[in-house]
Design an enzyme around this catalytic site. Structure first.
Site, PDB file in Angstrom:
ATOM      1  N   LYS A 126      -2.151  -1.537  -3.798  1.00  0.00           N
ATOM      2  CA  LYS A 126      -3.228  -0.143  -3.743  1.00  0.00           C
ATOM      3  C   LYS A 126      -2.197   1.046  -3.712  1.00  0.00           C
ATOM      4  O   LYS A 126      -1.355   0.969  -3.176  1.00  0.00           O
ATOM      5  CB  LYS A 126      -3.875  -0.497  -2.478  1.00  0.00           C
ATOM      6  CG  LYS A 126      -4.961   0.769  -2.130  1.00  0.00           C
ATOM      7  CD  LYS A 126      -5.516   0.676  -0.880  1.00  0.00           C
ATOM      8  CE  LYS A 126      -6.048   1.927  -0.481  1.00  0.00           C
ATOM      9  NZ  LYS A 126      -6.637   1.900   0.900  1.00  0.00           N
ATOM     10  N   TYR A 165     -15.149   1.089  -6.742  1.00  0.00           N
ATOM     11  CA  TYR A 165     -16.627   1.996  -6.529  1.00  0.00           C
ATOM     12  C   TYR A 165     -17.388   1.703  -7.639  1.00  0.00           C
ATOM     13  O   TYR A 165     -18.348   2.314  -7.560  1.00  0.00           O
ATOM     14  CB  TYR A 165     -16.143   3.146  -6.143  1.00  0.00           C
ATOM     15  CG  TYR A 165     -15.280   3.610  -5.010  1.00  0.00           C
ATOM     16  CD1 TYR A 165     -16.105   3.489  -3.688  1.00  0.00           C
ATOM     17  CD2 TYR A 165     -13.918   3.429  -4.761  1.00  0.00           C
ATOM     18  CE1 TYR A 165     -15.159   3.639  -2.628  1.00  0.00           C
ATOM     19  CE2 TYR A 165     -13.104   3.622  -3.737  1.00  0.00           C
ATOM     20  CZ  TYR A 165     -13.692   3.700  -2.771  1.00  0.00           C
ATOM     21  OH  TYR A 165     -13.198   3.798  -1.596  1.00  0.00           O
ATOM     22  N   SER A 212     -10.190   5.552  -4.763  1.00  0.00           N
ATOM     23  CA  SER A 212     -11.346   6.794  -4.740  1.00  0.00           C
ATOM     24  C   SER A 212     -10.853   7.680  -5.838  1.00  0.00           C
ATOM     25  O   SER A 212     -11.639   8.211  -6.725  1.00  0.00           O
ATOM     26  CB  SER A 212     -11.482   7.082  -3.408  1.00  0.00           C
ATOM     27  OG  SER A 212     -10.191   7.596  -2.846  1.00  0.00           O
ATOM     28  N   LYS A 214       0.808  10.011   5.524  1.00  0.00           N
ATOM     29  CA  LYS A 214       1.193   8.793   6.103  1.00  0.00           C
ATOM     30  C   LYS A 214       2.404   8.255   5.544  1.00  0.00           C
ATOM     31  O   LYS A 214       2.564   7.002   5.370  1.00  0.00           O
ATOM     32  CB  LYS A 214      -0.326   8.082   5.747  1.00  0.00           C
ATOM     33  CG  LYS A 214      -1.308   8.473   6.265  1.00  0.00           C
ATOM     34  CD  LYS A 214      -2.617   7.676   5.832  1.00  0.00           C
ATOM     35  CE  LYS A 214      -4.051   8.211   6.559  1.00  0.00           C
ATOM     36  NZ  LYS A 214      -5.164   7.259   6.551  1.00  0.00           N
ATOM     37  N   GLU A 273       7.502  -6.642   1.604  1.00  0.00           N
ATOM     38  CA  GLU A 273       6.112  -6.523   2.144  1.00  0.00           C
ATOM     39  C   GLU A 273       5.019  -7.781   1.991  1.00  0.00           C
ATOM     40  O   GLU A 273       4.531  -8.168   2.906  1.00  0.00           O
ATOM     41  CB  GLU A 273       5.192  -5.059   1.713  1.00  0.00           C
ATOM     42  CG  GLU A 273       5.768  -4.115   2.376  1.00  0.00           C
ATOM     43  CD  GLU A 273       5.603  -3.578   3.612  1.00  0.00           C
ATOM     44  OE1 GLU A 273       4.911  -4.537   4.297  1.00  0.00           O
ATOM     45  OE2 GLU A 273       5.896  -2.500   4.152  1.00  0.00           O
ATOM     46  N   LYS A 322       0.747  -1.288   0.170  1.00  0.00           N
ATOM     47  CA  LYS A 322      -0.035  -0.021  -0.050  1.00  0.00           C
ATOM     48  C   LYS A 322       0.805   1.196  -0.028  1.00  0.00           C
ATOM     49  O   LYS A 322       1.844   1.492   0.824  1.00  0.00           O
ATOM     50  CB  LYS A 322      -1.073   0.111   1.072  1.00  0.00           C
ATOM     51  CG  LYS A 322      -1.684   1.293   1.209  1.00  0.00           C
ATOM     52  CD  LYS A 322      -2.793   1.106   2.286  1.00  0.00           C
ATOM     53  CE  LYS A 322      -3.691   2.566   2.568  1.00  0.00           C
ATOM     54  NZ  LYS A 322      -4.720   2.297   3.550  1.00  0.00           N
ATOM     55  N   ARG A 331     -10.727  10.075   1.861  1.00  0.00           N
ATOM     56  CA  ARG A 331     -11.039  10.662   3.228  1.00  0.00           C
ATOM     57  C   ARG A 331     -12.035  11.639   3.305  1.00  0.00           C
ATOM     58  O   ARG A 331     -12.271  11.747   4.526  1.00  0.00           O
ATOM     59  CB  ARG A 331      -9.374  11.408   3.156  1.00  0.00           C
ATOM     60  CG  ARG A 331      -8.201  10.416   3.491  1.00  0.00           C
ATOM     61  CD  ARG A 331      -6.874  10.812   3.343  1.00  0.00           C
ATOM     62  NE  ARG A 331      -5.864   9.727   3.183  1.00  0.00           N
ATOM     63  CZ  ARG A 331      -4.692   9.976   2.893  1.00  0.00           C
ATOM     64  NH1 ARG A 331      -4.294  11.407   2.824  1.00  0.00           N
ATOM     65  NH2 ARG A 331      -3.779   8.802   3.016  1.00  0.00           N
TER      66      ARG A 331
HETATM   67  C1  PBG Z   1      -6.983   3.762   5.495  1.00  0.00           C
HETATM   68  C2  PBG Z   1      -7.521   3.376   4.176  1.00  0.00           C
HETATM   69  C3  PBG Z   1      -7.433   4.370   2.871  1.00  0.00           C
HETATM   70  C4  PBG Z   1      -8.123   3.466   1.875  1.00  0.00           C
HETATM   71  C5  PBG Z   1      -8.727   2.476   2.353  1.00  0.00           C
HETATM   72  N1  PBG Z   1      -8.204   2.173   3.635  1.00  0.00           N
HETATM   73  C6  PBG Z   1      -6.930   5.477   2.839  1.00  0.00           C
HETATM   74  C7  PBG Z   1      -5.693   5.973   3.555  1.00  0.00           C
HETATM   75  O1  PBG Z   1      -4.886   5.212   3.684  1.00  0.00           O
HETATM   76  O2  PBG Z   1      -5.603   7.064   3.987  1.00  0.00           O
HETATM   77  C8  PBG Z   1      -8.242   4.389   0.672  1.00  0.00           C
HETATM   78  C9  PBG Z   1      -9.461   3.963  -0.325  1.00  0.00           C
HETATM   79  C10 PBG Z   1      -9.642   4.835  -1.341  1.00  0.00           C
HETATM   80  O3  PBG Z   1      -8.932   5.455  -1.626  1.00  0.00           O
HETATM   81  O4  PBG Z   1     -10.407   4.391  -2.161  1.00  0.00           O
HETATM   82  N2  PBG Z   1      -7.065   2.728   6.163  1.00  0.00           N
END
Ligand code: PBG
Length: 334
Positions: A258, A323, A284, A227, A243, A204, A214
């Site tokens: 991701k 989505y 997203s 992050k 990982e 990730k 968010r």
């Molecule tokens: C965080 C989390 C995130 C997403 C899923 N779980 C965002 C982040 O790490 O800030 C992102 C999903 C998306 O953007 O569709 N635990």
């Protein structure tokens, strides 16, 4: 260098295989079906049935009753699983994300309602504290804002148990703490949840593509800093393999890459290196880009949606969290 595939014109005319629909279909290397899709669903703890998300056109936060209906819809569309993401009332957020451990909280309630409505649809739950913390980070922070690894892991273990107790089929840690897969696996075994699966967000990346999410779960305004001390550097690829190897060794049943489209090379490397189901997350920001350009008529949104979805399969993904799941499945079933 001589080619291993000598192809000379006109003995070979590659366009012969493209001349009509039937032969294009017959010679297709990959096929997208609803069974490749995981429905990414945002739920909320209010009364309002559906609340639109500004930065994600046509996406709604669903209340519990609507989420149950959506689970039945998934079943009828042939979508095998739903990934649940909660939007929590800000009044219930705190520094430590305690609400994540509430056995009668939103996520446990949604799991139960969905399982009642559509028992054969798989439920995948995000394990991380960001929907619940006042600072928007995935774990506990120290006085310098650093996210603490081991104390966070202890809480994530409890969160995963709450989800498993409520009936989640899959727990999906998205937090990127080191060692959390092993800790969660051990706790699940000890509590008798031997068949609860772990889908690890193994690779990730610290990505700008999470912006609209968010917004959707209401952690955007809260988030202090970024992050980057826990999520991966977008410049790295070998690190993703480390990982993934670590999470598999600790007991992950499936792994995730991701975001999706900008990281297809990682999907390819992971799926080729490890014989384990590899799931891509079309996040997203990827959704928002396609929607925004499609809504303006700058691209054919539907066509680009389908093109991106099959590209994940081409890269080696076993499935895609998206989505677009409902819309794509409806098109595929039409
Ligand atoms: C965080 C989390 C995130 C997403 C899923 N779980 C965002 C982040 O790490 O800030 C992102 C999903 C998306 O953007 O569709 N635990």
């Amino acid at each position: 260098m001589t080619s291993p595939f000598p192809q000379t014109f006109p003995n070979t005319r590659l366009r012969r295989l493209r001349q009509a629909g039937w032969i294009r279909t017959l010679s297709a290397e990959h096929v997208l079906t609803p069974s490749d899709l995981i429905w990414s669903m945002v739920v909320h703890d209010g009364a309002e049935p559906r609340i639109p998300v500004g930065s994600m056109p046509d996406l709604y936060r669903l209340n519990v009753a609507e989420a149950a209906k959506a689970a039945r819809k998934a079943e009828s569309l042939g979508i095998p699983a739903i990934a649940v993401f909660p939007h929590i009332n800000p009044d219930r957020k705190d520094e430590r994300g305690q609400e994540a451990l509430n056995p009668s909280g939103l996520v446990p309630e949604v799991i139960k309602a969905m399982k009642d409505a559509a028992p054969d649809v798989g439920i995948i739950c995000d394990v991380a504290l960001d929907p619940y913390t006042s600072h928007g980070h995935d774990g506990l922070v120290d006085e310098n804002g650093y996210v603490l690894n081991d104390t966070t892991t202890d809480i994530l273990v409890q969160q995963a148990l709450v989800q498993a107790d409520a009936g989640a089929d899959v727990v999906a840690p998205s937090d990127m703490m080191d060692g959390r897969i092993g800790a969660i696996r051990q706790a699940l075994e000890e509590e008798g949840h031997v068949n609860t699966m772990i889908l690890s967000y193994a690779a990730k990346y610290a990505s700008g593509f999470y912006g609209p999410y968010r917004d959707a779960i209401g952690s955007a305004t809260a988030l202090k800093g970024d992050k980057k001390t826990y999520q991966q550097n977008p410049a790295n690829s070998d690190e993703a393999l480390r990982e993934v190897a670590m999470d598999i060794a600790e007991g992950a049943d499936m792994v995730m890459v991701k975001p999706g489209l900008p990281y297809l090379d990682i999907v390819r490397r992971v799926s080729e290196t490890f014989a384990i189901p590899t799931i891509a997350f079309q996040v997203s920001g990827e959704y928002a880009q396609i929607k925004a350009a499609g809504d303006r008529g700058w691209i054919d949104g539907e066509r680009v949606m389908m093109e991106t979805l099959v590209s994940f399969k081409r890269a080696g993904a076993a499935g895609v969290i998206t989505y677009f799941a409902e819309q794509a499945a409806e098109l595929l079933n039409a």
